[in-house]
Every structure is written in structure tokens, then in C-alpha cells.
Design a protein around this motif. Structure first.
Motif, PDB file in Angstrom:
ATOM      1  N   UNK A 209      34.518  -8.876 -15.686  1.00 41.43           N
ATOM      2  CA  UNK A 209      35.515  -9.279 -16.675  1.00 41.43           C
ATOM      3  C   UNK A 209      34.819  -9.825 -17.907  1.00 41.43           C
ATOM      4  N   UNK A 210      35.186  -9.264 -19.059  1.00 44.67           N
ATOM      5  CA  UNK A 210      34.729  -9.807 -20.350  1.00 44.67           C
ATOM      6  C   UNK A 210      35.790 -10.770 -20.845  1.00 44.67           C
ATOM      7  N   UNK A 211      35.366 -11.993 -21.162  1.00 47.36           N
ATOM      8  CA  UNK A 211      36.289 -13.036 -21.604  1.00 47.36           C
ATOM      9  C   UNK A 211      36.289 -13.128 -23.125  1.00 47.36           C
ATOM     10  N   UNK A 212      37.483 -13.174 -23.717  1.00 43.80           N
ATOM     11  CA  UNK A 212      37.600 -13.394 -25.150  1.00 43.80           C
ATOM     12  C   UNK A 212      37.618 -12.115 -25.955  1.00 43.80           C
ATOM     13  N   UNK A 213      37.454 -12.245 -27.295  1.00 45.51           N
ATOM     14  CA  UNK A 213      37.500 -11.069 -28.173  1.00 45.51           C
ATOM     15  C   UNK A 213      36.318 -10.155 -27.920  1.00 45.51           C
ATOM     16  N   UNK A 214      36.376  -8.965 -28.521  1.00 47.23           N
ATOM     17  CA  UNK A 214      35.364  -7.943 -28.261  1.00 47.23           C
ATOM     18  C   UNK A 214      34.133  -8.067 -29.158  1.00 47.23           C
ATOM     19  N   UNK A 215      34.015  -9.164 -29.896  1.00 48.14           N
ATOM     20  CA  UNK A 215      32.866  -9.332 -30.786  1.00 48.14           C
ATOM     21  C   UNK A 215      31.545  -9.179 -30.047  1.00 48.14           C
ATOM     22  N   UNK A 216      31.488  -9.669 -28.813  1.00 47.38           N
ATOM     23  CA  UNK A 216      30.240  -9.630 -28.050  1.00 47.38           C
ATOM     24  C   UNK A 216      30.381  -8.841 -26.756  1.00 47.38           C
ATOM     25  N   UNK A 217      31.306  -7.880 -26.733  1.00 46.23           N
ATOM     26  CA  UNK A 217      31.489  -7.102 -25.506  1.00 46.23           C
ATOM     27  C   UNK A 217      30.257  -6.264 -25.192  1.00 46.23           C
ATOM     28  N   UNK A 218      29.430  -5.990 -26.220  1.00 43.15           N
ATOM     29  CA  UNK A 218      28.195  -5.255 -25.973  1.00 43.15           C
ATOM     30  C   UNK A 218      27.266  -6.028 -25.036  1.00 43.15           C
ATOM     31  N   UNK A 219      27.312  -7.370 -25.108  1.00 44.93           N
ATOM     32  CA  UNK A 219      26.489  -8.183 -24.215  1.00 44.93           C
ATOM     33  C   UNK A 219      26.956  -8.012 -22.776  1.00 44.93           C
ATOM     34  N   UNK A 220      28.267  -7.972 -22.570  1.00 47.42           N
ATOM     35  CA  UNK A 220      28.805  -7.761 -21.224  1.00 47.42           C
ATOM     36  C   UNK A 220      28.409  -6.384 -20.702  1.00 47.42           C
ATOM     37  N   UNK A 221      28.472  -5.370 -21.560  1.00 48.04           N
ATOM     38  CA  UNK A 221      28.015  -4.029 -21.174  1.00 48.04           C
ATOM     39  C   UNK A 221      26.563  -4.087 -20.707  1.00 48.04           C
ATOM     40  N   UNK A 222      25.720  -4.758 -21.503  1.00 50.82           N
ATOM     41  CA  UNK A 222      24.304  -4.814 -21.170  1.00 50.82           C
ATOM     42  C   UNK A 222      24.041  -5.539 -19.875  1.00 50.82           C
ATOM     43  N   UNK A 223      24.756  -6.622 -19.638  1.00 49.35           N
ATOM     44  CA  UNK A 223      24.546  -7.387 -18.406  1.00 49.35           C
ATOM     45  C   UNK A 223      25.045  -6.615 -17.193  1.00 49.35           C
ATOM     46  N   UNK A 224      26.146  -5.868 -17.353  1.00 49.26           N
ATOM     47  CA  UNK A 224      26.626  -5.045 -16.239  1.00 49.26           C
ATOM     48  C   UNK A 224      25.635  -3.922 -15.955  1.00 49.26           C
ATOM     49  N   UNK A 225      25.059  -3.332 -17.014  1.00 51.01           N
ATOM     50  CA  UNK A 225      24.055  -2.284 -16.814  1.00 51.01           C
ATOM     51  C   UNK A 225      22.844  -2.833 -16.064  1.00 51.01           C
TER      52      UNK A 225
END
Length: 269
Positions: A209-225
Motif C-alpha cells: 500500500x502506498x500512503x498519500x499522494x502520488x508525488x513519491x509513488x516511484x519510491x514505493x515502486x522501487x521498494x516493492x521491486x
């Protein structure tokens, strides 16, 4: 007849430096009302004070000198307003990019390993009402807004079986253009306009789950990868996003929740 304001007096009146006023003169943006032929001294009128302040404000907004000249030379108030609005739109886009970069950097520089929770689950096949298209990466947000508005209109809230979602083809990120599909899950979707029935295949997912706006959703993508790699899993299809709480549910970006999930399979050891 008054000789007008000296450049020093005009600088005091406008809160602009003498150096700045000279630069405005040299660039043709604000010429003095008169220049003494013998001394070269510049003189201004009080009627020029608003123009000087308009130029200053436009420059504070990083409007290029050439555009400032166009704005000042335009007599039509609407055309002048349109020129300024176009620059403000570009400035807002730049501010959005800056905010997103700052948010991502803050998470990257102060990582919290404990806030990543990944679920491995098997998702059954299901029917959805979907809109799909080939989209450039730069146009995804605008395309998404239009597609979701059409889906919301085509699929009544009482017929939806869960939150909306999207599938984003890998080539969208690797090549800058790829297939995008957004949907509402429904039992019996019907075709209307761009909306058509699609059966999403059964798949195994690694989801977080990514929390909050998508400004930093790339970080969540990277951590999931990173997590999938460390668990000897490999990605086997387009990324899935599920918008469990989004702008259509609450105007508070801090409350938004987006599930990011990749179809995966385990590599043989």
C-alpha cells in the motif's frame, strides 16, 4: 515643466535597483521617458511606476524577458491575461515536479524499512468494465482523469464490486509509451462509448500500500521491486494499481491509499 524622476528617485518609488532599471532599459522593456543628451541621465514619469512594478512581478514569476515584452506590448486585456495564464500553468507544472522530487528525496534520504508491508496473494479471474488505450507516459495523468470520468458515468456506484484500478504495461515505463487499462469491477459489464467488458486473468500478486499522494509513488515502486528481488520473485506482467481511497473519495491527499501490485512468479533456486 518638471524634468521627471531621476533613476535614483524612480528606483526608490518602485523598490527596484538602479542596476535593474538599467537592464530593463537596455532590453527595451522599460525605456525612460527622456534621456539627457549631455549627461546621459535617465528620467522617468510617475505614470511609468505601475509598468515597472508589473515587469518586476512578472520577472519574480520567472517570465522570460521576451515574454514580458510581449505582455507589455499587448493592448488587448484578454490576450494579456491569456499570456500570463499560460506562463502560470507552466510554473504550476514546474512547482508540481519540484514538490514531487522533494517528497521522493525525503523518503529516500530518510527510509523507514518498517513501513513496507508486502502481501503475496492469488487473485482470481474477474470481469471489469474497462477503458484501454496506448498512452504516452507524459499524458497518463490527463488520460486517466478523462477515462475515469467516463467510467464513473457509465458504471453506476451500486453496480461496482470494489474500488477502481488500473493496469500499466511495462513498456509505458521502459519506452515511454504503452498500454494502459483502467476499470471498475462489475458482475456484468456492458459496452458503451469507450467502455467495454474485459476479463482480467487470474494471477499471483506481490502487493503493498502506498500512503498519500502520488508525488513519491516511484519510491514505493522501487521498494516493492527490491522486496520481490530479495525474495527471488520476478515480475510477470503489467503493474496493477488499485485506488482504495483516492481523490474521488476525499479531497485530503494524506488519506489516499493506493495498492501497488506486480504479477509475480518464483524463480527456481
Amino acid at each position: 515643466m518638471s524634468r521627471g524622476l531621476t533613476i535614483g528617485e524612480f528606483a526608490q518609488a518602485t523598490h527596484l535597483s538602479v542596476r535593474t532599471l538599467r537592464r530593463y532599459h537596455e532590453s527595451g522593456l522599460l525605456e525612460p521617458a527622456s534621456v539627457d543628451a549631455a549627461s546621459g541621465y535617465r528620467y522617468y514619469t510617475t505614470e511609468q511606476i505601475p509598468s515597472a512594478q508589473v515587469i518586476h512581478r512578472l520577472r519574480e514569476l520567472d517570465v522570460p524577458l521576451a515574454e514580458v515584452g510581449k505582455i507589455l506590448a499587448t493592448d488587448d486585456p484578454q490576450a494579456r491575461a491569456d499570456l500570463i495564464a499560460a506562463h502560470l500553468d507552466r510554473l504550476q507544472a514546474s512547482l508540481d515536479r519540484t514538490r514531487a522530487a522533494v517528497t521522493s528525496l525525503q523518503r529516500l534520504l530518510r527510509p523507514d524499512p518498517g513501513d513496507l508491508v508486502v502481501e503475496l496473494r492469488s487473485e482470481p479471474a474477474r470481469m471489469v468494465a474497462a477503458i484501454t488505450d496506448e498512452v504516452d507516459l507524459a499524458d497518463v495523468l490527463a488520460w486517466y482523469d478523462g477515462a475515469m470520468a467516463e467510467l464513473d458515468s457509465a458504471v453506476a456506484a451500486q453496480h461496482r464490486l470494489g474500488p477502481p484500478g488500473g493496469l500499466y504495461d511495462n513498456t509505458l515505463f521502459t519506452a515511454g509509451r504503452g498500454t494502459v487499462l483502467v476499470y471498475h469491477p462489475v458482475a456484468a459489464p456492458r459496452s458503451t462509448g469507450r467502455v467495454h467488458p474485459v476479463q482480467l486473468p487470474a494471477t499471483d500478486l506481490a502487493a503493498t500500500i502506498h500512503h498519500g499522494p502520488h508525488d513519491d509513488i516511484d519510491v514505493t515502486y522501487g521498494r516493492l521491486a527490491t522486496w520481490t528481488h530479495n525474495h527471488t520473485l520476478t515480475v510477470a506482467g503489467p503493474v496493477h494499481e488499485t485506488y482504495t481511497v483516492g481523490p474521488r473519495d476525499t479531497p485530503d491527499p494524506a488519506a489516499w491509499r493506493t495498492e501497488v501490485a506486480w504479477p509475480v512468479f518464483r524463480l527456481s533456486s
